[in-house]
Enzyme design. Structure first.
Site, mmCIF file in Angstrom:
data_model
loop_
_atom_site.group_PDB
_atom_site.id
_atom_site.type_symbol
_atom_site.label_atom_id
_atom_site.label_comp_id
_atom_site.label_asym_id
_atom_site.label_seq_id
_atom_site.Cartn_x
_atom_site.Cartn_y
_atom_site.Cartn_z
ATOM 1 N N ASN A 86 -5.463 12.176 0.842
ATOM 2 C CA ASN A 86 -4.814 11.814 1.417
ATOM 3 C C ASN A 86 -4.893 10.809 2.934
ATOM 4 O OD1 ASN A 86 -1.603 10.809 1.877
ATOM 5 N ND2 ASN A 86 -2.233 11.326 3.680
ATOM 6 N N LYS A 87 -4.473 9.885 2.744
ATOM 7 C CA LYS A 87 -5.463 9.068 4.287
ATOM 8 C C LYS A 87 -6.402 9.872 5.114
ATOM 9 C CE LYS A 87 -5.051 4.891 4.402
ATOM 10 N NZ LYS A 87 -6.133 5.149 3.917
ATOM 11 N N ASP A 94 -2.494 10.810 -2.160
ATOM 12 C CA ASP A 94 -2.654 9.785 -2.738
ATOM 13 C C ASP A 94 -2.812 10.284 -4.572
ATOM 14 O OD1 ASP A 94 -3.099 8.426 -1.004
ATOM 15 O OD2 ASP A 94 -2.825 6.849 -1.747
ATOM 16 N N ARG A 139 -7.179 -0.476 -6.846
ATOM 17 C CA ARG A 139 -7.845 0.460 -6.021
ATOM 18 C C ARG A 139 -7.944 2.221 -6.627
ATOM 19 N NH1 ARG A 139 -4.218 1.296 -0.488
ATOM 20 N NH2 ARG A 139 -6.020 1.755 0.415
ATOM 21 N N ARG A 191 0.777 -1.248 0.295
ATOM 22 C CA ARG A 191 0.076 0.208 0.089
ATOM 23 C C ARG A 191 0.700 0.823 -0.421
ATOM 24 N NH1 ARG A 191 2.671 2.315 3.787
ATOM 25 N NH2 ARG A 191 0.948 3.458 3.777
ATOM 26 N N GLY A 192 -0.284 2.493 -0.212
ATOM 27 C CA GLY A 192 1.441 3.522 -0.021
ATOM 28 C C GLY A 192 0.785 3.986 -1.269
ATOM 29 N N ALA A 193 0.821 5.036 -2.148
ATOM 30 C CA ALA A 193 0.794 5.373 -3.909
ATOM 31 C C ALA A 193 1.822 4.995 -4.119
ATOM 32 C CB ALA A 193 0.111 6.935 -3.838
ATOM 33 N N GLN A 196 -2.282 2.443 9.991
ATOM 34 C CA GLN A 196 -0.361 2.194 9.276
ATOM 35 C C GLN A 196 0.410 3.282 10.176
ATOM 36 O OE1 GLN A 196 -3.326 2.921 7.869
ATOM 37 N NE2 GLN A 196 -3.385 2.760 5.613
HETATM 38 O O1 MRU Z 1 -4.403 3.378 1.915
HETATM 39 P P1 MRU Z 1 -3.197 3.293 1.950
HETATM 40 O O2 MRU Z 1 -2.290 2.689 3.492
HETATM 41 O O3 MRU Z 1 -2.341 2.516 0.950
HETATM 42 O O4 MRU Z 1 -2.960 4.805 2.618
HETATM 43 C C1 MRU Z 1 -1.288 5.496 1.840
HETATM 44 C C2 MRU Z 1 -1.133 7.251 2.454
HETATM 45 O O5 MRU Z 1 -2.733 7.497 1.917
HETATM 46 C C3 MRU Z 1 -0.451 7.696 2.153
HETATM 47 O O6 MRU Z 1 -0.479 8.667 3.185
HETATM 48 C C4 MRU Z 1 0.076 7.794 0.659
HETATM 49 O O7 MRU Z 1 -0.611 7.054 0.030
HETATM 50 C C5 MRU Z 1 1.134 8.593 0.259
HETATM 51 S S1 MRU Z 1 2.628 8.424 1.081
HETATM 52 C C6 MRU Z 1 3.213 7.809 -0.409
#
Ligand code: MRU
Length: 350
Positions: free
Chosen positions: A246-247, A236, A89, A46-48, A195
């Protein structure tokens, strides 16, 4: 070790199984593109930017898993695989960005099917290598915004685990620490999937950076009592006007930062900026299973009465007026974002 990589001995895509951290460190292997898509959906990775890296290698697997002998059949196969992978996703634009980049390479091949296989693996590797290099550049720009003695609130996980390596916002913090700045991080635990407390705290411990985990709803208190000098998070997807998806929880954090005159920075590679969307209201927002909210933790223990229902919105959009600066690999962009961000991105387009 990189979060996602190609194993040239076994011809597999490999990635760190992030759902097991911090208790168990395990690397899992994939032979098929569809399985990489499922790993993205299920948040093994996970993470963009990490999702973008995985998508590149997933597409390389698609070319490899097909037994098509002629170029046209293989091109058709990878296009079909791409459409399925695209659904893994919805919010992180890096997924579609990497897939489109891989398809452009596939379509440009003029030789044999094997030439296509080779070209796609090469491009996936380039995407991964570039991600690391870009993160290091972002980290330098962002670290210049951090002062010795700062306490920083960080949301979600934006470190090595959220990228191919090094990270976005956490990469900035890591670089500031390596520069010898004395910093302290307040780690939002980041409900519901934790996370922050599972992954960011694990990374900070590895790097020797001092931190305390806080529950998400404590951030306002720390900001209001003057105990925080900077807020850093990733993104994201950023729309053309600088709204930041973002999250979930980023919006409330940015609101509290603004109310207390604490600068809030979003750290993003330009692959996360989506100029095709005029504002953040157009960004697709993922809603995940209610089990993630109803379970006390990932082992599924209950934190709610039997039969209770929940909503589980995975991301929110922070309006550009709450963002102090957007840190990219090419420098920091400041308001007015609706004018400055598109201009800045286009200036560096090759
Ligand atoms: O749901 P996730 O864990 O994929 O969400 C990740 C985030 O929201 C991060 O903050 C985002 O991808 C940017 S950081 C690389």
């Amino acid at each position: 070790m990189r979060t996602v990589f190609w194993d040239y001995d076994t011809n597999q895509t490999k990635m760190i199984e992030q759902r097991l951290l911090p208790e168990v460190f395990e690397v899992v292997a994939f032979d098929r593109c569809a399985d990489v898509g499922k790993a993205i959906t299920d948040m093994v990775i996970r993470g963009a930017p990490a999702i973008g890296g995985a998508a590149g290698f997933g597409m390389a697997l698609a070319a490899q898993e097909s037994d098509a002998r002629d170029l046209a059949s293989l091109q058709e196969y990878v296009h079909r695989a791409a459409e399925e992978l695209r659904l893994a996703r919805p919010t992180a634009v890096n997924l579609a960005w990497a897939i489109d980049r891989m398809l452009r390479v596939a379509d440009a091949v003029e030789g044999s099917a094997d030439d296509l296989r080779e070209a796609m693996l090469k491009e996936a590797q380039t995407i991964a290598d570039e991600d690391v290099e870009i993160n290091k550049r972002m980290a330098e720009h962002g670290a210049a915004l951090i002062e010795d003695g700062d306490t920083i609130i960080h949301h979600c996980n934006t470190g090595s685990l959220a990228t191919v390596d090094w990270g976005t916002a956490l990469g900035v913090i890591h670089t500031a620490h390596e520069q010898g700045k004395n910093i302290h991080v307040l780690v939002d635990e980041t409900r519901p999937r934790l996370q922050g407390s599972r992954l960011t705290a694990w990374e900070l411990k590895e790097y020797g950076i001092p931190f305390d985990i806080i529950s998400d709803n404590m951030a306002g208190h720390f900001l209001h009592t003057g105990q925080v000098q900077r807020v850093f998070f990733g993104a994201d997807r950023v729309s053309a006007n600088g709204d930041v998806a973002n999250k979930i929880g980023t919006y409330m954090l940015a609101l509290a930062a603004k109310d207390n005159d604490v600068p809030a920075y979003s750290v993003v590679p330009t692959s996360t900026i989506d100029l095709s969307l005029a504002h953040g209201g157009l960004i697709p927002i993922e809603e995940r299973t209610q089990d993630e909210v109803l379970g006390l933790d990932l082992l599924g223990r209950k934190a709610s009465p039997e039969g209770a229902t929940a909503r589980n919105i995975a991301f929110d959009v922070t309006p550009n007026r709450l963002i102090t600066g957007i840190v990219t690999e090419n420098g920091v962009v400041y308001p007015p974002f609706d004018i400055n961000l598109p201009k800045f991105v286009r200036k560096f387009e090759s």
